[in-house]
Write a protein that holds these residues in place. Sequence first.
Motif, short mmCIF file in Angstrom:
data_model
loop_
_atom_site.label_atom_id
_atom_site.label_comp_id
_atom_site.label_asym_id
_atom_site.label_seq_id
_atom_site.Cartn_x
_atom_site.Cartn_y
_atom_site.Cartn_z
N ALA A 198 -3.12 -5.20 1.52
CA ALA A 198 -2.75 -4.10 1.19
C ALA A 198 -3.91 -3.06 0.57
O ALA A 198 -4.32 -2.14 0.75
CB ALA A 198 -1.87 -4.34 -0.13
N ILE A 199 -5.06 -3.87 0.10
CA ILE A 199 -6.50 -3.18 -0.26
C ILE A 199 -6.98 -2.32 1.04
O ILE A 199 -7.33 -1.51 0.81
CB ILE A 199 -7.19 -4.16 -1.21
CG1 ILE A 199 -6.71 -4.26 -2.39
CG2 ILE A 199 -8.65 -3.44 -1.35
CD1 ILE A 199 -7.34 -5.63 -3.24
N ALA A 200 -7.09 -3.51 1.98
CA ALA A 200 -7.54 -2.73 3.22
C ALA A 200 -6.90 -1.74 3.72
O ALA A 200 -7.51 -0.79 4.24
CB ALA A 200 -7.75 -4.13 4.09
N ALA A 201 -5.65 -1.86 3.76
CA ALA A 201 -4.86 -0.61 4.41
C ALA A 201 -5.18 0.60 3.42
O ALA A 201 -5.18 1.78 3.77
CB ALA A 201 -3.55 -0.86 4.31
N ALA A 228 0.88 -1.08 -0.05
CA ALA A 228 -0.10 -0.04 -0.10
C ALA A 228 0.70 1.35 0.04
O ALA A 228 2.09 1.37 0.63
CB ALA A 228 -0.94 0.08 1.39
N TYR A 229 0.56 2.15 -0.76
CA TYR A 229 1.43 3.36 -0.80
C TYR A 229 0.95 4.61 -0.83
O TYR A 229 -0.45 4.81 -1.28
CB TYR A 229 2.46 3.38 -2.01
CG TYR A 229 1.66 3.27 -3.41
CD1 TYR A 229 1.52 4.42 -4.09
CD2 TYR A 229 0.99 2.02 -3.91
CE1 TYR A 229 0.87 4.71 -5.31
CE2 TYR A 229 0.49 2.27 -5.17
CZ TYR A 229 0.58 3.39 -5.70
OH TYR A 229 -0.05 3.30 -7.16
N MET A 230 1.34 5.84 -0.57
CA MET A 230 0.76 6.98 -0.66
C MET A 230 1.76 8.04 -1.31
O MET A 230 2.88 8.20 -1.09
CB MET A 230 0.44 7.66 0.81
CG MET A 230 -0.07 9.00 0.69
SD MET A 230 -0.92 9.41 2.34
CE MET A 230 -0.01 8.89 3.69
N LEU A 231 1.11 8.89 -2.38
CA LEU A 231 1.73 9.60 -3.08
C LEU A 231 1.50 11.18 -2.79
O LEU A 231 0.21 11.53 -2.43
CB LEU A 231 1.86 9.55 -4.56
CG LEU A 231 1.92 8.29 -5.01
CD1 LEU A 231 1.74 7.95 -6.79
CD2 LEU A 231 3.18 8.06 -5.00
N ARG A 232 2.30 12.09 -2.74
CA ARG A 232 2.08 13.57 -2.59
C ARG A 232 2.22 13.97 -4.03
O ARG A 232 3.12 13.96 -4.65
CB ARG A 232 3.05 14.30 -1.75
CG ARG A 232 2.73 15.75 -1.56
CD ARG A 232 3.54 16.70 -0.61
NE ARG A 232 3.69 16.16 0.71
CZ ARG A 232 4.49 15.65 1.28
NH1 ARG A 232 5.54 15.30 0.67
NH2 ARG A 232 4.52 15.22 2.61
N CYS A 233 0.90 14.62 -4.53
CA CYS A 233 0.70 15.20 -5.91
C CYS A 233 1.34 16.63 -6.09
O CYS A 233 1.69 17.42 -4.88
CB CYS A 233 -0.50 15.00 -6.57
SG CYS A 233 -1.14 13.48 -6.37
N SER A 234 1.51 17.31 -7.12
CA SER A 234 2.20 18.44 -7.30
C SER A 234 1.24 19.56 -6.63
O SER A 234 1.62 20.75 -6.60
CB SER A 234 2.24 18.76 -8.84
OG SER A 234 1.06 18.89 -9.47
N ASP A 235 -0.16 19.28 -6.61
CA ASP A 235 -1.06 20.16 -5.92
C ASP A 235 -1.18 20.19 -4.61
O ASP A 235 -1.98 20.75 -3.75
CB ASP A 235 -2.35 19.96 -6.78
CG ASP A 235 -3.19 18.67 -6.56
OD1 ASP A 235 -2.48 17.87 -5.74
OD2 ASP A 235 -4.22 18.63 -7.20
N PRO A 281 4.16 2.72 15.05
CA PRO A 281 3.42 3.28 13.69
C PRO A 281 3.20 2.24 12.82
O PRO A 281 2.06 2.47 11.78
CB PRO A 281 4.40 4.32 13.37
CG PRO A 281 5.76 3.69 13.82
CD PRO A 281 5.28 3.32 15.37
N ASP A 282 3.44 0.98 12.85
CA ASP A 282 3.07 -0.03 11.80
C ASP A 282 2.04 -0.71 12.26
O ASP A 282 1.52 -1.49 11.40
CB ASP A 282 4.20 -1.03 11.94
CG ASP A 282 5.72 -0.59 11.40
OD1 ASP A 282 5.58 0.57 10.52
OD2 ASP A 282 6.57 -1.24 11.88
N ALA A 283 1.24 -0.52 13.44
CA ALA A 283 0.04 -1.12 13.92
C ALA A 283 -1.11 -0.51 13.16
O ALA A 283 -1.91 -1.26 12.81
CB ALA A 283 -0.28 -1.11 15.36
N GLY A 284 -1.13 0.69 13.02
CA GLY A 284 -2.52 1.55 12.19
C GLY A 284 -2.87 1.02 10.83
O GLY A 284 -4.04 0.22 10.82
N PRO A 285 -1.97 0.87 9.86
CA PRO A 285 -2.05 0.51 8.48
C PRO A 285 -2.96 -0.93 8.75
O PRO A 285 -3.65 -1.30 8.06
CB PRO A 285 -1.16 0.48 7.78
CG PRO A 285 -0.35 1.81 8.46
CD PRO A 285 -0.54 1.42 9.98
N ALA A 286 -2.01 -1.97 9.34
CA ALA A 286 -2.33 -3.29 9.64
C ALA A 286 -3.64 -3.61 10.09
O ALA A 286 -4.48 -4.37 10.09
CB ALA A 286 -1.13 -3.97 10.38
#
Length: 348
Positions: free
Chosen positions: A59-62, A5-12, A155-160
């Motif tokens: 990964a989808i759930a997170a 699972a991943y997060m991007l910061r976009c240009s806006d 911090p690893d507990a939250g997404p899981a």
Amino acid sequence: MTFHAYMLRCSDGSYYLGQTDMLERRMAQHDAGEIEGYTQNRRPVELVWSQEFASRDEAIAAEQQIKGWSRNKKEALIAGDWAAISALARKSFDTGLRQAQPLLRTNGDAQQPAPVIVLVRPQLGENIGKAARAMLNFGLTEMRLVSPRDGWPNPDAGPAAAGADVVLDGAQVFETLADAVADCAHVYATTVRKRGVTKPVVTPEVAAREVHGASGRSAFVFGPERSGLETDDVALARKILTVPINPEFGSLNLAQAVILCAYEWSKQAALEQPTVTDLGEPAPQDELEGMIGQLETLLEGAGYFFPPDRAPATKRTLRNLLTKPGWNHLEVRTLRGVLSALGNPRPR
């Protein structure tokens, strides 16, 4: 294979959540604008957070959980500030959990509180999160941690946890197992080995039945992922809880062990059950006979019943087949419409 699972910061300045089994390739596709949709016109994009999972479902759930977070909560995750995540979660956890919290906090029964889940020296934050998810699936909310290896909050507990923030937010930390179960009259040590301690041994089903019938608080105790409970830990318990398991491969991961106990407890709890679908009344026999006769007529015209001396046996087999499902009125009409279309095809 691992999934991310991943997060991007976009240009806006906005954030985009996704999941993939090939993170580097997916990032290259985002950078090149090859992925149609949100990020295509918001380049350049920057990878600001990712986490590995053992399955795509996790990964989808997170991804779905974090997608619903506020901007502040996402930025706390990027910074690894679990204390801030917990504080924000307490203010704005999911609407469904907020509505359910009064019930879950008391576990639905003022006279008989639900069992406590005690994790002794857990090693990975991800496993704590997965255990929390397993608990909340079956209505348990009280988690106690004994000397977690990497400290708490993690911090690893939250997404899981995939949305089970109410469990993590309320988790209590103790230095010793004795402290963690001091208020519990019924303590079950989960282990596949007796470890030299002579105590009654029960299955999760039996333990759940005892918990529902007992007075006083109960606890299910789980050991570290790598080694399980030590002999001294088991000695504190009243009973040993174990499951019939393949002797050639008796290793359960932490969340699996928790979910077995939570599920057995939930079977006697007042949890919401799946909606029962009305399948409709079975069609009258004359409608069914009409459908069978229509099919036989079509098959006779197609020369299906050959040789002729086998026709009675073949028709009997078809009748047995078509009378098994218990068709309702609408299903019979629909199938007869299909047969009519096959017998009289019309160009469209």
